[in-house]
Design a protein around this motif. Structure first.
Motif, PDB file in Angstrom:
ATOM      1  N   ASP A   1       0.851  -1.192   0.000  1.00  0.00           N
ATOM      2  CA  ASP A   1       0.000   0.000   0.000  1.00  0.00           C
ATOM      3  C   ASP A   1       0.890   1.246   0.000  1.00  0.00           C
ATOM      4  O   ASP A   1       2.113   1.151  -0.004  1.00  0.00           O
ATOM      5  CB  ASP A   1      -1.010  -0.036   1.147  1.00  0.00           C
ATOM      6  N   GLU A   2       0.278   2.407   0.033  1.00  0.00           N
ATOM      7  CA  GLU A   2       1.012   3.661  -0.144  1.00  0.00           C
ATOM      8  C   GLU A   2       1.819   4.098   1.072  1.00  0.00           C
ATOM      9  O   GLU A   2       2.663   5.000   0.961  1.00  0.00           O
ATOM     10  CB  GLU A   2       0.031   4.764  -0.527  1.00  0.00           C
TER      11      GLU A   2
ATOM     12  N   LYS B   1       4.727   0.263  -3.934  1.00  0.00           N
ATOM     13  CA  LYS B   1       3.474   1.022  -3.933  1.00  0.00           C
ATOM     14  C   LYS B   1       3.196   1.702  -5.265  1.00  0.00           C
ATOM     15  O   LYS B   1       2.260   2.488  -5.388  1.00  0.00           O
ATOM     16  CB  LYS B   1       3.495   2.055  -2.809  1.00  0.00           C
TER      17      LYS B   1
ATOM     18  N   ARG C   1       2.066   0.620  -8.222  1.00  0.00           N
ATOM     19  CA  ARG C   1       0.911   0.225  -9.043  1.00  0.00           C
ATOM     20  C   ARG C   1      -0.278  -0.171  -8.155  1.00  0.00           C
ATOM     21  O   ARG C   1      -0.637  -1.345  -8.067  1.00  0.00           O
ATOM     22  CB  ARG C   1       1.287  -0.954  -9.937  1.00  0.00           C
ATOM     23  N   PRO C   2      -0.918   0.793  -7.542  1.00  0.00           N
ATOM     24  CA  PRO C   2      -2.058   0.449  -6.686  1.00  0.00           C
ATOM     25  C   PRO C   2      -3.229  -0.092  -7.502  1.00  0.00           C
ATOM     26  O   PRO C   2      -3.486   0.363  -8.614  1.00  0.00           O
ATOM     27  CB  PRO C   2      -2.422   1.771  -6.013  1.00  0.00           C
TER      28      PRO C   2
ATOM     29  N   GLU D   1      -7.207   3.275  -5.795  1.00  0.00           N
ATOM     30  CA  GLU D   1      -6.733   4.582  -5.332  1.00  0.00           C
ATOM     31  C   GLU D   1      -7.452   4.932  -4.034  1.00  0.00           C
ATOM     32  O   GLU D   1      -8.620   4.622  -3.850  1.00  0.00           O
ATOM     33  CB  GLU D   1      -7.027   5.658  -6.391  1.00  0.00           C
TER      34      GLU D   1
ATOM     35  N   SER E   1      -6.657   6.704   0.265  1.00  0.00           N
ATOM     36  CA  SER E   1      -5.845   6.689   1.483  1.00  0.00           C
ATOM     37  C   SER E   1      -6.711   6.264   2.650  1.00  0.00           C
ATOM     38  O   SER E   1      -6.932   7.023   3.597  1.00  0.00           O
ATOM     39  CB  SER E   1      -5.238   8.082   1.723  1.00  0.00           C
TER      40      SER E   1
ATOM     41  N   ALA F   1      -8.843   0.756   0.648  1.00  0.00           N
ATOM     42  CA  ALA F   1      -7.902   0.797  -0.477  1.00  0.00           C
ATOM     43  C   ALA F   1      -6.612   0.075  -0.113  1.00  0.00           C
ATOM     44  O   ALA F   1      -6.076  -0.713  -0.909  1.00  0.00           O
ATOM     45  CB  ALA F   1      -7.618   2.242  -0.869  1.00  0.00           C
TER      46      ALA F   1
ATOM     47  N   ASN G   1      -4.522  -3.179  -1.938  1.00  0.00           N
ATOM     48  CA  ASN G   1      -3.212  -2.914  -2.527  1.00  0.00           C
ATOM     49  C   ASN G   1      -2.099  -3.775  -1.934  1.00  0.00           C
ATOM     50  O   ASN G   1      -1.041  -3.910  -2.545  1.00  0.00           O
ATOM     51  CB  ASN G   1      -2.871  -1.427  -2.410  1.00  0.00           C
TER      52      ASN G   1
END
Length: 167
Positions: free
Chosen positions: A103-104, A143, A145-146, A149, A151, A155, A159
């Motif tokens: 994830d991000e 992170k 290529r989630p 989209e 936060s 999500a 991911n």
């Protein structure tokens, strides 16, 4: 009155004669029995072609999910990987690439390393089930290529994954 009765009887006989004529003709052309209507043609096969990438995705499942900051396989993940291994054994010419994703949250470098561990975990499990290691490549996208989209936890959960891609 007589004329009305005779007319009704004549109409009834005429209607009866008209309704049985096609059946009598059918019986005459088929040796005395009525032939059943022809069967409809067989339906065309539906769904993806066996052994295709679409078959793999639709009938086996191409992804497994991981917990936050984890690369160990969950029971749901191992069930999916069991199906993947069986499918890969059925189609021994197919090669795959296992993509590791995160994830991000976290740095780029940390997430690339985590994605790599996730992809390696999937490959290790598939090879333990008898899939030739030479058929399974790995790559980490971290992170970058989630799949989804956003936060938020919904999500992030989607991911944190490993995706098996048919080459």
């Amino acid at each position: 009155m007589r004329f009305k009765i005779i007319t009704l009887v004549a109409v009834a006989l005429l209607a009866t004669a008209c309704s049985s004529k096609p059946q009598q003709e059918a019986q005459a052309t088929t040796g005395g029995t009525v032939a059943p209507p022809p069967a409809p043609p067989p339906a065309a096969p539906s769904g993806p072609a066996p052994g295709s990438a679409e078959d793999f995705i639709q009938n086996v499942g191409d992804r497994v999910f991981f917990g936050f900051d984890k690369f160990d396989l969950t029971p749901e993940a191992t069930a999916t990987l069991d199906r993947q291994a069986a499918w890969l054994k059925q189609y021994p010419a197919v090669t795959v690439t296992v993509e590791g994703h995160a994830d991000e949250r976290g740095t780029r470098e940390y997430n690339l390393a985590l994605g790599d561990r996730r992809a390696a975990s999937v490959k290790k499990y598939l090879t333990a089930l008898g899939v030739d290691a030479a058929r399974v490549q790995t790559i980490s996208y971290g992170k970058e290529r989630p799949a989804v989209e956003g936060s938020n936890e919904a999500a992030w959960t989607q991911n944190r994954r490993g995706v098996t891609v048919i080459n």
